[in-house]
Design an enzyme around this catalytic site. Structure first.
Site, short mmCIF file in Angstrom:
data_model
loop_
_atom_site.label_atom_id
_atom_site.label_comp_id
_atom_site.label_asym_id
_atom_site.label_seq_id
_atom_site.Cartn_x
_atom_site.Cartn_y
_atom_site.Cartn_z
N ASN A 53 -30.65 7.28 -1.99
CA ASN A 53 -29.74 7.93 -1.03
C ASN A 53 -30.48 8.60 0.11
N ARG B 230 -28.39 3.25 -4.92
CA ARG B 230 -27.20 2.39 -4.86
C ARG B 230 -27.63 1.07 -4.23
N GLU C 280 -7.36 4.67 -6.70
CA GLU C 280 -8.06 5.90 -6.33
C GLU C 280 -9.53 5.55 -6.47
N ASP D 196 4.28 1.68 -4.11
CA ASP D 196 3.34 2.01 -5.19
C ASP D 196 3.22 0.83 -6.15
N ASN E 99 -21.87 -0.90 -4.01
CA ASN E 99 -21.37 -0.02 -2.93
C ASN E 99 -21.20 -0.77 -1.62
N ASP F 234 -26.17 18.81 -7.88
CA ASP F 234 -25.90 17.40 -8.18
C ASP F 234 -24.45 17.18 -8.60
N LEU G 252 -0.13 4.12 0.98
CA LEU G 252 -0.61 4.99 2.06
C LEU G 252 -0.90 6.39 1.53
N LYS H 197 -11.54 2.37 -13.94
CA LYS H 197 -11.73 1.01 -13.42
C LYS H 197 -12.09 0.06 -14.57
N TYR I 218 -13.50 8.11 -12.79
CA TYR I 218 -13.21 6.95 -11.92
C TYR I 218 -13.65 5.66 -12.59
N ASP J 287 0.85 -1.20 0.00
CA ASP J 287 0.00 0.00 0.00
C ASP J 287 0.88 1.24 0.00
N THR K 11 -15.64 -2.89 -10.25
CA THR K 11 -16.82 -2.24 -9.64
C THR K 11 -18.02 -2.32 -10.57
N ASP K 12 -19.22 -2.24 -9.98
CA ASP K 12 -20.42 -2.21 -10.81
C ASP K 12 -20.51 -0.91 -11.62
N GLU K 13 -19.72 0.10 -11.23
CA GLU K 13 -19.80 1.38 -11.94
C GLU K 13 -19.33 1.26 -13.39
P1 NAD Z 1 -9.92 3.13 -0.47
O1 NAD Z 1 -9.78 4.43 -1.18
O2 NAD Z 1 -10.49 3.11 0.89
O3 NAD Z 1 -8.50 2.40 -0.40
C1 NAD Z 1 -7.61 2.37 -1.48
C2 NAD Z 1 -6.24 1.93 -0.94
O4 NAD Z 1 -5.33 1.85 -2.05
C3 NAD Z 1 -5.63 2.90 0.07
O5 NAD Z 1 -5.12 2.20 1.17
C4 NAD Z 1 -4.52 3.57 -0.72
O6 NAD Z 1 -3.44 4.00 0.09
C5 NAD Z 1 -4.11 2.47 -1.68
N1 NAD Z 1 -3.47 2.98 -2.90
C6 NAD Z 1 -3.92 3.99 -3.70
N2 NAD Z 1 -3.07 4.17 -4.72
C7 NAD Z 1 -2.08 3.24 -4.58
C8 NAD Z 1 -0.92 2.92 -5.33
N3 NAD Z 1 -0.59 3.61 -6.45
N4 NAD Z 1 -0.13 1.91 -4.92
C9 NAD Z 1 -0.44 1.22 -3.78
N5 NAD Z 1 -1.51 1.50 -3.02
C10 NAD Z 1 -2.33 2.50 -3.42
O7 NAD Z 1 -10.75 2.22 -1.47
P2 NAD Z 1 -11.84 1.08 -1.14
O8 NAD Z 1 -13.17 1.70 -1.02
O9 NAD Z 1 -11.31 0.22 -0.07
O10 NAD Z 1 -11.82 0.28 -2.52
C11 NAD Z 1 -10.90 -0.79 -2.74
C12 NAD Z 1 -11.08 -1.31 -4.16
O11 NAD Z 1 -12.41 -1.77 -4.34
C13 NAD Z 1 -10.85 -0.26 -5.25
O12 NAD Z 1 -10.20 -0.90 -6.33
C14 NAD Z 1 -12.25 0.17 -5.65
O13 NAD Z 1 -12.28 0.61 -6.99
C15 NAD Z 1 -13.01 -1.12 -5.46
N6 NAD Z 1 -14.44 -0.96 -5.15
C16 NAD Z 1 -14.82 -0.24 -4.04
C17 NAD Z 1 -16.18 -0.17 -3.74
C18 NAD Z 1 -16.67 0.60 -2.52
O14 NAD Z 1 -17.88 0.70 -2.34
N7 NAD Z 1 -15.81 1.13 -1.68
C19 NAD Z 1 -17.13 -0.79 -4.54
C20 NAD Z 1 -16.69 -1.46 -5.70
C21 NAD Z 1 -15.33 -1.56 -5.97
O1 DAU Z 2 -20.78 1.26 -6.89
C1 DAU Z 2 -19.48 0.99 -6.44
C2 DAU Z 2 -18.74 2.29 -6.14
O2 DAU Z 2 -19.33 2.81 -4.95
C3 DAU Z 2 -17.24 2.10 -5.96
O3 DAU Z 2 -16.69 1.64 -7.16
C4 DAU Z 2 -16.57 3.41 -5.51
O4 DAU Z 2 -15.21 3.18 -5.22
C5 DAU Z 2 -17.27 3.88 -4.25
O5 DAU Z 2 -16.74 5.15 -3.88
C6 DAU Z 2 -18.77 4.02 -4.49
O6 DAU Z 2 -19.04 5.08 -5.44
P1 DAU Z 2 -20.26 6.08 -5.23
O7 DAU Z 2 -20.03 7.30 -6.03
O8 DAU Z 2 -21.56 5.38 -5.42
O9 DAU Z 2 -20.09 6.37 -3.65
P2 DAU Z 2 -20.33 7.68 -2.78
O10 DAU Z 2 -20.34 7.22 -1.36
O11 DAU Z 2 -19.41 8.79 -3.15
O12 DAU Z 2 -21.81 8.11 -3.18
C7 DAU Z 2 -22.92 7.25 -2.96
C8 DAU Z 2 -24.15 8.00 -3.42
O13 DAU Z 2 -24.39 9.10 -2.54
C9 DAU Z 2 -24.03 8.61 -4.81
O14 DAU Z 2 -25.29 8.55 -5.47
C10 DAU Z 2 -23.67 10.07 -4.55
C11 DAU Z 2 -24.38 10.34 -3.24
N1 DAU Z 2 -23.73 11.34 -2.36
C12 DAU Z 2 -22.43 11.14 -2.03
C13 DAU Z 2 -21.77 12.03 -1.20
C14 DAU Z 2 -20.31 11.83 -0.85
C15 DAU Z 2 -24.45 12.41 -1.84
O15 DAU Z 2 -25.66 12.58 -2.13
N2 DAU Z 2 -23.80 13.29 -1.02
C16 DAU Z 2 -22.50 13.14 -0.69
O16 DAU Z 2 -21.95 14.01 0.05
#
Ligand code: NAD
Ligand code: DAU
Length: 342
Positions: free
Chosen positions: A249, A214, A84, A59, A179, A272, A35, A154, A150, A33, A125-127
């Site tokens: 939401n 979501r 990211e 990295d 999500n 939005d 960090l 992905k 983003y 990681d 991701t589903d996105e």
């Molecule tokens: P997060 O942002 O919480 O964590 C990402 C981690 O990756 C961090 O610890 C960061 O330091 C590390 N990182 C970033 N760039 C790096 C690099 N260049 N080299 C090494 N480490 C690096 O993300 P998360 O929410 O835990 O998501 C993890 C994975 O799951 C991601 O690939 C994201 O696209 C995917 N994902 C997340 C969600 C969600 O809802 N959070 C849903 C679908 C998919």
């Molecule tokens: O669907 C999977 C994805 O879910 C992952 O791939 C991403 O890494 C993860 O960040 C997440 O993406 P979203 O954009 O859906 O997550 P976020 O929590 O940013 O937003 C969730 C929903 O809430 C979205 O419709 C935007 C809305 N939102 C978000 C924030 C931060 C708000 O209305 N207000 C807010 O302040």
């Protein structure tokens, strides 16, 4: 088995490392990681001194380092989560997303081939599927129509991993999940942000009309699915992972306020998100039928437990919210607290 988890100090990564150490105690887990602002060693503080866990700061885009780590720890499998991950940040500045999510993933894939890694699990991701109308759900054969920087980054990483399988015969499995929610999520994402703002009696900024949907998945259910996909997924296949908990939401935000006993007058409908996907819904029937996975958490209970975790772990998020995060919040995020229909 020796497993390299990239992004192991982020939200899902740290939950995954903890899950693997508890549920697959015979596996050695190495976390790589960088960090960034989202990575936090504290998330895995309880594993300090665990001989089955190793942390390397670095990295994924540093090929020499990645090859060294893979050889040094005789890595059998890679679970690739480093990324990211925040859509809003990708709108403010897409470059870092291309560097880590696209180029970084390719460097990682290239490092795996000569070093004898047997399996590569790409956490997508589903996105990548884009937005749905009011009905239907994404299946693994839905077309990829990413709509934010983003999700486009992905989708690129997801396809690069699959291409490595087709072209070089690498054993690749791709997962696409909805999500996640749960403990240790960085408080820029919807659920933790709303909890933390409500605890401070600050406005809760809901984008647009709050009707975007979501499909929520408990992070521990996700971790279980990832372990099963790594062990039993078919090479070259994609598996959707979803918790079957579609919610608008605004319903989530009201639910959080109700758990905390805070008034709905804290809700502020704001401008939005540009290009905001309206609805996501995942059809997880393939992973259920082929790999026998099924989510254990119900959303209402999972949300309540998660909110309580943030209440009980205030020092964690207070530390996380200081420094670089605060700067981001003040300069970019607050600027968006404008009324929706201004
Ligand atoms: P997060 O942002 O919480 O964590 C990402 C981690 O990756 C961090 O610890 C960061 O330091 C590390 N990182 C970033 N760039 C790096 C690099 N260049 N080299 C090494 N480490 C690096 O993300 P998360 O929410 O835990 O998501 C993890 C994975 O799951 C991601 O690939 C994201 O696209 C995917 N994902 C997340 C969600 C969600 O809802 N959070 C849903 C679908 C998919
Ligand atoms: O669907 C999977 C994805 O879910 C992952 O791939 C991403 O890494 C993860 O960040 C997440 O993406 P979203 O954009 O859906 O997550 P976020 O929590 O940013 O937003 C969730 C929903 O809430 C979205 O419709 C935007 C809305 N939102 C978000 C924030 C931060 C708000 O209305 N207000 C807010 O302040």
């Amino acid at each position: 088995m020796n497993v390299l988890v990239t992004g192991g100090c982020g939200f899902i990564g740290s939950n995954l490392v903890r899950y693997l150490r508890a549920q697959r105690p015979g596996w050695k887990v190495v976390s790589l990681d960088k960090l960034t602002y989202a990575g936090n060693l504290e998330n895995l503080g309880e594993l300090e001194g665990d001989p089955g866990y190793h942390f390397v700061r670095g990295d994924i885009g540093n090929r020499e380092l990645v090859e060294h780590v893979i050889r040094q720890h005789s890595i059998d499998a890679v679970m690739h989560l480093a990324a990211e991950s925040h859509v809003d940040r990708s709108i403010l500045g897409p470059e870092a997303f291309i560097v880590t999510n696209v180029l970084g993933t390719q460097v990682l894939l290239d490092a795996c081939r000569p070093t004898g890694v047997k399996r590569f699990l790409m956490v997508s991701t589903d996105e990548v599927y884009g937005s749905l109308g009011p009905t239907g759900a994404f299946t693994e054969s839905s077309p990829l129509r990413p709509s934010s920087p983003y999700s486009a980054s992905k989708a690129s990483a997801d396809l690069l991993a699959l291409a490595c399988g087709h072209t070089f015969g690498m054993d690749v499995v791709v997962t696409r999940c909805s999500n996640n929610y749960g403990r240790y999520q960085f408080p820029e994402k919807l659920i933790p942000l709303m909890v933390v703002n409500a605890l401070h009696d600050q406005p809760l900024p809901v984008y647009g009309d709050g009707g975007n949907v979501r499909d929520w998945l408990h992070v521990e259910d996700h971790c279980q699915a990832l372990a099963i996909a790594l062990e039993h997924g078919r090479s070259g296949e994609v598996y959707n992972i979803g918790g079957g908990a579609e919610r608008p939401n605004i319903e989530i935000v009201k639910g959080i306020l109700s758990i905390l006993g805070k008034p709905e007058s804290l809700i502020r409908f704001v401008k939005d998100r540009p290009g905001h996907d309206r609805r996501y819904a995942i059809d997880p029937s393939k992973i259920k039928a082929q790999l026998g996975w099924t989510p254990a958490h119900t959303f209402e209970r999972g949300l309540e437990e998660t909110v309580r975790w943030y209440v009980d772990n205030r020092p964690w998020w207070e530390r996380v919210r200081s420094g670089a995060y605060l700067q981001y919040y003040e300069t970019q995020y607050r600027a968006r607290l404008e009324p929706a229909a201004a």
